[in-house]
Enzyme design. Structure first.
Site, PDB file in Angstrom:
ATOM      1  N   GLU A 151      37.047  18.030  -1.194  1.00 39.05           N
ATOM      2  CA  GLU A 151      38.170  17.554  -2.076  1.00 39.05           C
ATOM      3  C   GLU A 151      38.433  16.714  -3.133  1.00 39.05           C
ATOM      4  O   GLU A 151      38.986  17.008  -4.385  1.00 39.05           O
ATOM      5  CB  GLU A 151      38.977  16.675  -0.913  1.00 39.05           C
ATOM      6  CG  GLU A 151      39.686  17.329   0.151  1.00 39.05           C
ATOM      7  CD  GLU A 151      38.560  17.644   1.488  1.00 39.05           C
ATOM      8  OE1 GLU A 151      39.200  18.131   2.396  1.00 39.05           O
ATOM      9  OE2 GLU A 151      37.451  17.405   1.277  1.00 39.05           O
ATOM     10  N   GLU A 157      37.630  18.913   8.705  1.00 43.02           N
ATOM     11  CA  GLU A 157      38.364  17.636   9.205  1.00 43.02           C
ATOM     12  C   GLU A 157      38.818  18.058  10.713  1.00 43.02           C
ATOM     13  O   GLU A 157      38.969  17.270  11.440  1.00 43.02           O
ATOM     14  CB  GLU A 157      39.612  17.425   8.483  1.00 43.02           C
ATOM     15  CG  GLU A 157      39.616  16.811   6.996  1.00 43.02           C
ATOM     16  CD  GLU A 157      40.670  16.877   6.043  1.00 43.02           C
ATOM     17  OE1 GLU A 157      41.693  17.330   6.680  1.00 43.02           O
ATOM     18  OE2 GLU A 157      40.419  16.892   4.939  1.00 43.02           O
TER      19      GLU A 157
END
Length: 257
Positions: free
Chosen positions: A133, A113
């Site tokens: 995730e 990210e």
């Protein structure tokens, strides 16, 4: 222990995530130190470009799952940790100073990210990135659900975020996600060379360009906003120096923001 190191070199600066013993896994302290460092550099008119990298064998392997698994964080502490992560990615994306992320080893989860938040991404050809995730019962952050489809397309972003498969630097270049994928030993030099190139650009123009690209305006809005930005720039030293340098056949020497 200092978790973020800052090294200034002329008009460029290198920000290094420094938890090598945990493969630079993010923590509250690391996030806060990163945010503080980036704000400080963005406020410095002499800093024209920033390289973000990681110490040791990885850029950042994401959340420190050992800390998460300890179940010692309260709900308020968990929310604070998540806010810091969002703020760190937002700072990279919204600061006027361009940011280059240089990835060796791994950039996973929160590390990925941070990496895709940068304006330019240089990834070692054999480095591994990924968003695991969904396979861990967690969720992405940093605006990735908005940013990644714009970078690689909705279909590719869906594959990366839902399936969570790791991908190499070479694949990232192929998909248009990364600027280049040099050999691991050349990543730092490639990032520094790009930073030095960016440092020669007009800083006010560059900051406006970052903001416009981030907004992703409709055509009608862009056609209206572009002339307004240009009119504003016409009153600046950036404009005057750029025009003078062009007329005099020399390299412009911009003063900074």
């Amino acid at each position: 222990m200092t978790t973020v190191w800052v090294d200034r070199s002329g008009p460029t600066a290198t920000v290094t995530l420094h938890r090598p013993e945990r493969l630079n896994a993010v923590s509250e302290g690391l996030y806060q130190s990163l945010i503080d460092a980036l704000i400080d550099l963005d406020d410095d008119p002499q800093t024209r470009a920033v390289v973000l990298t990681g110490a040791g064998r990885a850029f950042c392997v994401g959340a420190d799952l050992k800390a998460h698994g300890s179940a010692t964080r309260s709900r308020v502490e968990q929310a604070h940790y998540l806010d810091l992560g969002q703020h760190a990615c937002e700072q990279i994306q919204t600061m006027g100073t361009p940011v280059i992320c240089a990835v060796n080893g791994y950039a996973l989860g929160a590390g990925a990210e941070l990496a895709v938040s940068a304006d330019f991404l240089i990834v070692a050809d054999d480095a591994l990135m990924g968003f695991p995730e969904v396979g861990l019962g967690t969720f992405v952050g940093g605006g990735v659900t908005n940013r990644l489809p714009r970078l690689v397309g909705l279909r590719r972003a869906s594959e990366l975020l839902v399936l969570g498969e790791r991908f190499t630097g070479s694949q990232a270049v192929e998909w248009g996600l990364a600027h280049s994928a040099p050999a691991p030993a050349d990543v730092s030099a490639a990032a520094q060379a790009l930073a030095e190139t960016l440092a020669t650009k007009a800083p006010l123009s560059l900051a406006h360009m970052k903001a416009a690209l981030r907004r992703n305006d409709s055509l009608d809005v862009a056609l209206g906003s572009e002339p307004r930005v240009l009119l504003d720039l016409m009153t600046t030293s950036d404009w005057a120096e750029g025009v003078a340098a062009f007329a005099e056949h020399r390299t412009p020497q911009f003063r900074g923001r």
